[in-house]
Write a protein that holds these residues in place. Structure first.
Motif, PDB file in Angstrom:
ATOM      1  N   ALA A 180       0.842  -1.188   0.000  1.00  0.00           N
ATOM      2  CA  ALA A 180       0.000   0.000   0.000  1.00  0.00           C
ATOM      3  C   ALA A 180       0.881   1.243   0.000  1.00  0.00           C
ATOM      4  CB  ALA A 180      -0.912  -0.001   1.217  1.00  0.00           C
ATOM      5  N   GLY A 181       0.406   2.296  -0.659  1.00  0.00           N
ATOM      6  CA  GLY A 181       1.169   3.540  -0.676  1.00  0.00           C
ATOM      7  C   GLY A 181       0.716   4.452  -1.786  1.00  0.00           C
ATOM      8  N   GLY A 182       0.947   5.750  -1.599  1.00  0.00           N
ATOM      9  CA  GLY A 182       0.594   6.720  -2.625  1.00  0.00           C
ATOM     10  C   GLY A 182      -0.885   6.780  -2.927  1.00  0.00           C
ATOM     11  N   GLY A 183      -1.696   6.455  -1.946  1.00  0.00           N
ATOM     12  CA  GLY A 183      -3.139   6.468  -2.161  1.00  0.00           C
ATOM     13  C   GLY A 183      -3.697   5.180  -2.731  1.00  0.00           C
ATOM     14  N   TYR A 184      -2.836   4.183  -2.989  1.00  0.00           N
ATOM     15  CA  TYR A 184      -3.279   2.903  -3.533  1.00  0.00           C
ATOM     16  C   TYR A 184      -3.240   1.840  -2.445  1.00  0.00           C
ATOM     17  CZ  TYR A 184      -2.710   5.018  -8.128  1.00  0.00           C
ATOM     18  OH  TYR A 184      -2.823   5.834  -9.221  1.00  0.00           O
ATOM     19  N   PRO A 185      -4.200   0.906  -2.443  1.00  0.00           N
ATOM     20  CA  PRO A 185      -4.186  -0.153  -1.430  1.00  0.00           C
ATOM     21  C   PRO A 185      -3.168  -1.240  -1.776  1.00  0.00           C
ATOM     22  CG  PRO A 185      -5.992  -0.504  -2.955  1.00  0.00           C
ATOM     23  CD  PRO A 185      -5.354   0.805  -3.340  1.00  0.00           C
ATOM     24  N   PHE A 186      -2.896  -2.090  -0.817  1.00  0.00           N
ATOM     25  CA  PHE A 186      -2.128  -3.305  -1.068  1.00  0.00           C
ATOM     26  C   PHE A 186      -2.828  -4.080  -2.189  1.00  0.00           C
ATOM     27  CE2 PHE A 186      -0.976  -7.673  -0.593  1.00  0.00           C
ATOM     28  CZ  PHE A 186       0.298  -7.698  -0.026  1.00  0.00           C
ATOM     29  N   SER A 187      -2.059  -4.658  -3.105  1.00  0.00           N
ATOM     30  CA  SER A 187      -2.678  -5.419  -4.199  1.00  0.00           C
ATOM     31  C   SER A 187      -1.738  -6.507  -4.687  1.00  0.00           C
ATOM     32  CB  SER A 187      -3.047  -4.497  -5.367  1.00  0.00           C
ATOM     33  OG  SER A 187      -1.882  -3.951  -5.966  1.00  0.00           O
ATOM     34  N   PHE A 188      -2.329  -7.499  -5.331  1.00  0.00           N
ATOM     35  CA  PHE A 188      -1.509  -8.503  -6.021  1.00  0.00           C
ATOM     36  C   PHE A 188      -2.220  -8.906  -7.309  1.00  0.00           C
ATOM     37  CE2 PHE A 188      -4.328 -11.230  -3.574  1.00  0.00           C
ATOM     38  CZ  PHE A 188      -4.533 -12.343  -4.385  1.00  0.00           C
ATOM     39  N   THR A 189      -1.420  -9.351  -8.269  1.00  0.00           N
ATOM     40  CA  THR A 189      -1.912  -9.686  -9.600  1.00  0.00           C
ATOM     41  C   THR A 189      -1.466 -11.088  -9.978  1.00  0.00           C
ATOM     42  OG1 THR A 189      -1.848  -7.377 -10.334  1.00  0.00           O
ATOM     43  CG2 THR A 189      -1.784  -9.054 -12.064  1.00  0.00           C
ATOM     44  N   VAL A 190      -2.346 -11.838 -10.651  1.00  0.00           N
ATOM     45  CA  VAL A 190      -1.959 -13.092 -11.297  1.00  0.00           C
ATOM     46  C   VAL A 190      -2.319 -12.939 -12.769  1.00  0.00           C
ATOM     47  CG1 VAL A 190      -2.180 -14.565  -9.271  1.00  0.00           C
ATOM     48  CG2 VAL A 190      -4.177 -14.155 -10.699  1.00  0.00           C
ATOM     49  N   GLY A 191      -1.457 -13.432 -13.642  1.00  0.00           N
ATOM     50  CA  GLY A 191      -1.711 -13.261 -15.069  1.00  0.00           C
ATOM     51  C   GLY A 191      -0.977 -14.276 -15.911  1.00  0.00           C
ATOM     52  N   GLY A 192      -1.282 -14.270 -17.203  1.00  0.00           N
ATOM     53  CA  GLY A 192      -0.647 -15.183 -18.145  1.00  0.00           C
ATOM     54  C   GLY A 192      -0.394 -14.518 -19.475  1.00  0.00           C
ATOM     55  N   ASN A 193       0.659 -14.947 -20.154  1.00  0.00           N
ATOM     56  CA  ASN A 193       1.010 -14.474 -21.489  1.00  0.00           C
ATOM     57  C   ASN A 193       0.959 -15.627 -22.480  1.00  0.00           C
ATOM     58  OD1 ASN A 193       1.787 -11.994 -20.321  1.00  0.00           O
ATOM     59  ND2 ASN A 193       3.879 -12.711 -20.033  1.00  0.00           N
ATOM     60  N   TRP A 194       0.632 -15.325 -23.730  1.00  0.00           N
ATOM     61  CA  TRP A 194       0.861 -16.278 -24.806  1.00  0.00           C
ATOM     62  C   TRP A 194       1.690 -15.601 -25.884  1.00  0.00           C
ATOM     63  CZ3 TRP A 194      -3.724 -13.504 -24.899  1.00  0.00           C
ATOM     64  CH2 TRP A 194      -4.032 -12.868 -26.090  1.00  0.00           C
ATOM     65  N   GLU A 195       2.423 -16.403 -26.657  1.00  0.00           N
ATOM     66  CA  GLU A 195       3.181 -15.861 -27.780  1.00  0.00           C
ATOM     67  C   GLU A 195       3.384 -16.957 -28.821  1.00  0.00           C
ATOM     68  OE1 GLU A 195       7.297 -13.461 -28.887  1.00  0.00           O
ATOM     69  OE2 GLU A 195       7.074 -14.397 -26.927  1.00  0.00           O
ATOM     70  N   TYR A 196       3.067 -16.648 -30.078  1.00  0.00           N
ATOM     71  CA  TYR A 196       3.307 -17.581 -31.176  1.00  0.00           C
ATOM     72  C   TYR A 196       4.785 -17.552 -31.561  1.00  0.00           C
ATOM     73  CZ  TYR A 196      -1.689 -18.234 -31.809  1.00  0.00           C
ATOM     74  OH  TYR A 196      -3.009 -18.565 -31.616  1.00  0.00           O
ATOM     75  N   ASN A 197       5.278 -18.674 -32.076  1.00  0.00           N
ATOM     76  CA  ASN A 197       6.676 -18.727 -32.470  1.00  0.00           C
ATOM     77  C   ASN A 197       6.889 -18.037 -33.815  1.00  0.00           C
ATOM     78  OD1 ASN A 197       6.177 -20.531 -34.619  1.00  0.00           O
ATOM     79  ND2 ASN A 197       6.500 -22.325 -33.328  1.00  0.00           N
ATOM     80  N   GLY A 198       8.125 -18.024 -34.289  1.00  0.00           N
ATOM     81  CA  GLY A 198       8.465 -17.279 -35.490  1.00  0.00           C
ATOM     82  C   GLY A 198       8.216 -18.019 -36.786  1.00  0.00           C
ATOM     83  N   THR A 199       7.711 -19.246 -36.725  1.00  0.00           N
ATOM     84  CA  THR A 199       7.518 -20.022 -37.954  1.00  0.00           C
ATOM     85  C   THR A 199       6.061 -20.364 -38.233  1.00  0.00           C
ATOM     86  OG1 THR A 199       7.854 -22.118 -36.788  1.00  0.00           O
ATOM     87  CG2 THR A 199       9.804 -21.052 -37.733  1.00  0.00           C
TER      88      THR A 199
END
Length: 253
Positions: free
Chosen positions: A81-100
């Motif tokens: 928490a700080g700067g007017g923002y509460p404590f937080s946490f994020t979970v996420g995922g990425n995908w990426e296609y290959n070059g071929t």
């Protein structure tokens, strides 16, 4: 958190840079690929592994879907928490296609993020987020995706993934995430909440030439997508595998 997301948009594969931005605001950033035996990996090590895995070949049309057509990774972020923002946490995922791999057609893909053990007495969803770029790094316009469903422990996006020789894989790279903040409007979570482990799993389902989506079922151990008029060999689904975050263990300093 917003600064990291902005940096991730501009530099999706600069994991060291993303971590540097997170630390600037007192947070931590970890990367996960459980199916490769990678959990809570530091950015520098993840960057080296990513660099070794990339192909520099030009895209080409293929029939069928090679098993290495795209790769997934998960990530977790924790901010005090700080700067007017509460404590937080994020979970996420990425995908990426290959070059071929380029693929064909204009089917609907599915990006799904599931979480588990999110205690409603401790946490509520602050925001969910989706962003994607095509092969030429053009942002995917909002007309090409939509939020199929969202809840306190799940998030599903439909991605209309066209492929062209001019712009390659329409949704070549993308990311989606859920951010949680303390319940009850508090800046800090209740006693013991920071030590409760939250699990997550990110899925991406690529449908090369079939029909539209009929139904989607999503939880921590399963994402089942039913398409119209689609054969099994024209669909490839992957998941990161289950990864986790204990918010109280992630604070720097």
């Amino acid at each position: 958190m917003a600064a990291v997301q902005e940096y991730r948009i501009k530099h999706p594969n600069d994991y060291v840079g993303q971590e540097r931005v997170a630390k600037r605001y007192g947070g931590t950033l970890k990367f996960h690929a459980p199916k490769l035996g990678l959990q809570n990996v530091e950015a520098n090590d993840f960057q080296k592994l990513y660099s070794r895995s990339r192909s520099t070949s030009a895209p080409d049309f293929k029939s069928g879907i090679p098993t290495d057509a795209f790769a997934l990774s998960g990530y977790t972020e924790v901010y005090p928490a700080g700067g007017g923002y509460p404590f937080s946490f994020t979970v996420g995922g990425n995908w990426e296609y290959n070059g071929t791999y380029l693929g064909t057609g204009y089917p609907e893909n599915v990006a799904g993020l599931a979480t588990e053990n999110v205690d409603p007495a401790c946490w509520v969803v602050e925001r969910d987020w989706f962003y994607a770029r095509d092969w030429a790094l053009w942002p995917l316009p909002s007309s090409e995706y939509n939020r199929y469903s969202a809840g306190s422990q799940s998030l599903v996006y439909q991605v209309r993934d066209a492929s062209t020789l001019d712009h390659g894989q329409n949704a070549h790279w993308g990311t989606t995430s859920i951010t949680y903040k303390p319940a009850g409007g508090h800046a800090e979570p209740g006693a013991g909440c920071k030590q409760k482990t939250v699990s997550a799993n990110f899925y991406y389902n690529h449908n090369q030439a079939g029909g539209g989506i009929l139904s989607i079922e999503l939880n921590l151990i399963l994402m089942q997508v039913q398409f119209g008029d689609t054969t099994d060999d024209m669909v490839l689904q992957k998941s990161t595998g289950v990864f986790s975050v204990t918010p109280g263990d992630g604070i720097v300093g």
